[in-house]
Write an enzyme that holds these catalytic residues in place. Sequence first.
Site, PDB file in Angstrom:
ATOM      1  N   GLN A 127     -10.208  -3.994  -2.994  1.00  0.00           N
ATOM      2  CA  GLN A 127     -11.507  -3.567  -2.466  1.00  0.00           C
ATOM      3  C   GLN A 127     -12.626  -3.923  -3.438  1.00  0.00           C
ATOM      4  OE1 GLN A 127     -12.158  -1.877   0.646  1.00  0.00           O
ATOM      5  NE2 GLN A 127     -14.176  -2.615   0.048  1.00  0.00           N
ATOM      6  N   HIS A 138      -7.596   0.716  -6.250  1.00  0.00           N
ATOM      7  CA  HIS A 138      -7.728  -0.129  -5.050  1.00  0.00           C
ATOM      8  C   HIS A 138      -8.426  -1.432  -5.469  1.00  0.00           C
ATOM      9  CE1 HIS A 138      -7.836  -1.277  -0.985  1.00  0.00           C
ATOM     10  NE2 HIS A 138      -8.728  -0.466  -0.491  1.00  0.00           N
ATOM     11  N   ARG A 170       0.883  -1.181   0.000  1.00  0.00           N
ATOM     12  CA  ARG A 170       0.000   0.000   0.000  1.00  0.00           C
ATOM     13  C   ARG A 170       0.910   1.217   0.000  1.00  0.00           C
ATOM     14  NH1 ARG A 170      -5.244   1.480   3.609  1.00  0.00           N
ATOM     15  NH2 ARG A 170      -6.091   0.105   2.008  1.00  0.00           N
ATOM     16  N   CYS A 176     -16.203   1.676   0.964  1.00  0.00           N
ATOM     17  CA  CYS A 176     -15.046   0.843   1.319  1.00  0.00           C
ATOM     18  C   CYS A 176     -14.626   1.018   2.771  1.00  0.00           C
ATOM     19  CB  CYS A 176     -13.877   1.134   0.376  1.00  0.00           C
ATOM     20  SG  CYS A 176     -13.223   2.807   0.507  1.00  0.00           S
ATOM     21  N   ARG A 226     -13.448  -8.550   2.404  1.00  0.00           N
ATOM     22  CA  ARG A 226     -12.024  -8.340   2.106  1.00  0.00           C
ATOM     23  C   ARG A 226     -11.245  -9.597   2.472  1.00  0.00           C
ATOM     24  NH1 ARG A 226      -9.944  -3.207   1.877  1.00  0.00           N
ATOM     25  NH2 ARG A 226      -8.105  -4.322   1.142  1.00  0.00           N
ATOM     26  N   ASP A 285     -17.183   7.193  -1.429  1.00  0.00           N
ATOM     27  CA  ASP A 285     -15.952   7.103  -0.633  1.00  0.00           C
ATOM     28  C   ASP A 285     -15.683   8.499  -0.080  1.00  0.00           C
ATOM     29  OD1 ASP A 285     -13.527   6.242   0.443  1.00  0.00           O
ATOM     30  OD2 ASP A 285     -12.465   6.198  -1.473  1.00  0.00           O
TER      31      ASP A 285
HETATM   32  N1  NVA Z   1      -9.978   6.673  -1.200  1.00  0.00           N
HETATM   33  C1  NVA Z   1      -9.584   6.268   0.135  1.00  0.00           C
HETATM   34  C2  NVA Z   1      -9.764   4.805   0.316  1.00  0.00           C
HETATM   35  C3  NVA Z   1      -9.381   4.287   1.678  1.00  0.00           C
HETATM   36  C4  NVA Z   1      -9.542   2.814   1.805  1.00  0.00           C
HETATM   37  C5  NVA Z   1      -8.140   6.671   0.367  1.00  0.00           C
HETATM   38  O1  NVA Z   1      -7.330   6.495  -0.548  1.00  0.00           O
HETATM   39  O2  NVA Z   1      -7.836   7.179   1.447  1.00  0.00           O
HETATM   40  N1   CP Z   2     -11.134  -0.105   2.759  1.00  0.00           N
HETATM   41  C1   CP Z   2      -9.855  -0.141   3.162  1.00  0.00           C
HETATM   42  O1   CP Z   2      -8.932  -0.384   2.387  1.00  0.00           O
HETATM   43  O2   CP Z   2      -9.680   0.062   4.486  1.00  0.00           O
HETATM   44  P1   CP Z   2      -8.305   0.296   5.245  1.00  0.00           P
HETATM   45  O3   CP Z   2      -7.762   1.631   4.813  1.00  0.00           O
HETATM   46  O4   CP Z   2      -8.694   0.290   6.702  1.00  0.00           O
HETATM   47  O5   CP Z   2      -7.356  -0.810   4.909  1.00  0.00           O
END
Ligand code: NVA
Ligand code: CP
Length: 306
Positions: free
Chosen positions: A134, A131, A104, A259, A287, A219
């Site tokens: 997800q 992502h 990540r 998500c 997940r 989101d």
């Molecule tokens: N769009 C959000 C998703 C988090 C799981 C982010 O990138 O922070």
């Molecule tokens: N939805 C998701 O990826 O959650 P986290 O940021 O908690 O991993």
Amino acid sequence: MKPRHFLSLFDLTPAELQHVLRRAAELKALHRRGERYAPLPQKVLGMIFEKASTRTRISFEAGMAQLGGSSIFLAPHDTQLGRGEPIEDTARVLSSMVDIVMIRTFGHTKVERFAACSTVPVVNGLTDYNHPCQLLADIQTFIEQRGDIRGRTVAWIGDGNNMCNSYLEAACQLDFGLRIATPPGYEPDAKLLERAGARVELLRDPLAAARDADLVATDVWASMGREEEQQRRFQDFAGYQVDAGVMAQARPDALFLHCLPAHRGEEVSAEVIDGPQSRVWDEAENRLHAQKALMEFLLLGEKPGA
Ligand code: NVA
Ligand code: CP
């Protein structure tokens, strides 16, 4: 042999994605029955997190443990990556010791560069661009609740961010219609829009996007790394909250997905996310099952028992 990676939904064929989704449902049923299924003994998952996570970390770590393997959590500041060791060197070394890697991070090119030098499968656990893990969970959730997603209509309301880009990837690969409503300047990736072609409609009006939709998804307005833009985004996204009025435009049996983490009162009203059409807790749980199916596929192929 070159390892298979999962950096986007395009890294698997539509048939392979369907296989992983079917396996996700099977592995969920096994798990619910309390049956042990551990086809990955002694396999090790390396996880690099350059951004915060609750669901992704826990689902990968728990999932690998349930499959019989183990995982190593690597925070950037505890490793030499945080002190400037090139990502390519890290990839060569890490992949010589572990069996699969999840990353990540911020820039998408970082996972691509890692994957190019990795001798083991690499899984994208979220970048600024997309992502895909997800989406496996989101689609699994839709299918288990409402059946095949092919030919259905999904409404994406809000930021054209990493999640929105992965909805575009999913629309292409699984053949559903996608209506996206974003404020000007917050559109998703132009190349993905082009690739999705007639499957996607880009709108400004959230009510129009939600009309007769089978699924409404949103989101946060300010993703990780965009925190300093929060105030401006609150203004720009005014009118883009998924509330009861938006859901009323969708089909009566439409689902709501997010998500998570969610900000009640911003991108979604409490009434919707905590209401009867919301399936966000199933989505979060999935997940675990979807990624177990993904890791099984990447490490053992389509016939794990054979
Ligand atoms: N769009 C959000 C998703 C988090 C799981 C982010 O990138 O922070
Ligand atoms: N939805 C998701 O990826 O959650 P986290 O940021 O908690 O991993």
